[in-house]
Motif scaffolding. Structure first.
Motif, PDB file in Angstrom:
ATOM      1  N   ASP A  42       0.824  -1.207   0.000  1.00 56.11           N
ATOM      2  CA  ASP A  42       0.000   0.000   0.000  1.00 56.11           C
ATOM      3  C   ASP A  42       0.860   1.260   0.000  1.00 56.11           C
ATOM      4  O   ASP A  42       0.584   2.234   0.702  1.00 56.11           O
ATOM      5  N   GLY A  43       1.951   1.246  -0.783  1.00 52.71           N
ATOM      6  CA  GLY A  43       2.806   2.414  -0.915  1.00 52.71           C
ATOM      7  C   GLY A  43       3.856   2.576   0.171  1.00 52.71           C
ATOM      8  O   GLY A  43       4.647   3.503   0.119  1.00 52.71           O
ATOM      9  N   LYS A  44       3.892   1.697   1.144  1.00 54.04           N
ATOM     10  CA  LYS A  44       4.891   1.762   2.220  1.00 54.04           C
ATOM     11  C   LYS A  44       5.970   0.718   1.964  1.00 54.04           C
ATOM     12  O   LYS A  44       5.664  -0.420   1.644  1.00 54.04           O
ATOM     13  N   ARG A  45       7.236   1.106   2.142  1.00 56.22           N
ATOM     14  CA  ARG A  45       8.346   0.173   1.941  1.00 56.22           C
ATOM     15  C   ARG A  45       8.536  -0.690   3.180  1.00 56.22           C
ATOM     16  O   ARG A  45       8.597  -0.190   4.296  1.00 56.22           O
ATOM     17  N   VAL A  46       8.646  -1.993   2.974  1.00 61.93           N
ATOM     18  CA  VAL A  46       8.896  -2.955   4.041  1.00 61.93           C
ATOM     19  C   VAL A  46      10.105  -3.782   3.633  1.00 61.93           C
ATOM     20  O   VAL A  46      10.101  -4.404   2.573  1.00 61.93           O
ATOM     21  N   TRP A  47      11.153  -3.765   4.461  1.00 61.79           N
ATOM     22  CA  TRP A  47      12.352  -4.539   4.169  1.00 61.79           C
ATOM     23  C   TRP A  47      12.127  -5.986   4.544  1.00 61.79           C
ATOM     24  O   TRP A  47      11.588  -6.275   5.608  1.00 61.79           O
ATOM     25  N   LYS A  48      12.526  -6.908   3.670  1.00 60.99           N
ATOM     26  CA  LYS A  48      12.401  -8.341   3.942  1.00 60.99           C
ATOM     27  C   LYS A  48      13.687  -8.823   4.598  1.00 60.99           C
ATOM     28  O   LYS A  48      14.721  -8.909   3.945  1.00 60.99           O
ATOM     29  N   LYS A  49      13.638  -9.093   5.876  1.00 57.66           N
ATOM     30  CA  LYS A  49      14.795  -9.614   6.606  1.00 57.66           C
ATOM     31  C   LYS A  49      14.297 -10.711   7.530  1.00 57.66           C
ATOM     32  O   LYS A  49      13.214 -10.619   8.091  1.00 57.66           O
ATOM     33  N   ASP A  50      15.106 -11.747   7.680  1.00 57.90           N
ATOM     34  CA  ASP A  50      14.715 -12.808   8.601  1.00 57.90           C
ATOM     35  C   ASP A  50      15.146 -12.426  10.020  1.00 57.90           C
ATOM     36  O   ASP A  50      16.060 -11.629  10.222  1.00 57.90           O
ATOM     37  N   ALA A  51      14.480 -13.006  10.982  1.00 59.84           N
ATOM     38  CA  ALA A  51      14.697 -12.640  12.389  1.00 59.84           C
ATOM     39  C   ALA A  51      16.117 -12.935  12.850  1.00 59.84           C
ATOM     40  O   ALA A  51      16.608 -12.283  13.777  1.00 59.84           O
ATOM     41  N   SER A  52      16.809 -13.872  12.232  1.00 61.67           N
ATOM     42  CA  SER A  52      18.173 -14.191  12.647  1.00 61.67           C
ATOM     43  C   SER A  52      19.148 -13.069  12.306  1.00 61.67           C
ATOM     44  O   SER A  52      20.219 -12.979  12.913  1.00 61.67           O
ATOM     45  N   SER A  53      18.824 -12.204  11.359  1.00 59.68           N
ATOM     46  CA  SER A  53      19.721 -11.115  10.996  1.00 59.68           C
ATOM     47  C   SER A  53      19.458  -9.835  11.790  1.00 59.68           C
ATOM     48  O   SER A  53      20.150  -8.849  11.600  1.00 59.68           O
ATOM     49  N   TRP A  54      18.427  -9.836  12.621  1.00 64.40           N
ATOM     50  CA  TRP A  54      18.122  -8.649  13.438  1.00 64.40           C
ATOM     51  C   TRP A  54      19.162  -8.497  14.542  1.00 64.40           C
ATOM     52  O   TRP A  54      19.707  -9.452  15.041  1.00 64.40           O
ATOM     53  N   THR A  55      19.394  -7.263  14.953  1.00 67.00           N
ATOM     54  CA  THR A  55      20.340  -7.033  16.057  1.00 67.00           C
ATOM     55  C   THR A  55      19.595  -6.667  17.320  1.00 67.00           C
ATOM     56  O   THR A  55      18.491  -6.256  17.323  1.00 67.00           O
TER      57      THR A  55
END
Length: 55
Positions: A42-55
């Motif tokens: 809906d016009g908003k950017r969402v980055w695709k990242k898996d939870a293991s790469s989160w800090t």
């Protein structure tokens, strides 16, 4: 109808399960465009990242 989506790629069953968690069951349609490591919902950017790469 729970929700609808206009997409640039056919959804997999796991993608549909993920979108069931995102979209409310109000019958509205949404636009979902996937480009590499990001999605536009809906016009908003969402980055695709898996939870293991989160800090």
């Amino acid at each position: 109808m729970r929700w609808g989506a206009l997409m640039n790629k056919p959804p997999t069953s796991s993608r549909v399960d993920e979108m069931n968690k995102i979209f409310p069951s109000n019958g509205k349609w949404h636009t979902v465009f996937e480009e590499g490591d990001q999605m536009h919902i809906d016009g908003k950017r969402v980055w695709k990242k898996d939870a293991s790469s989160w800090t």
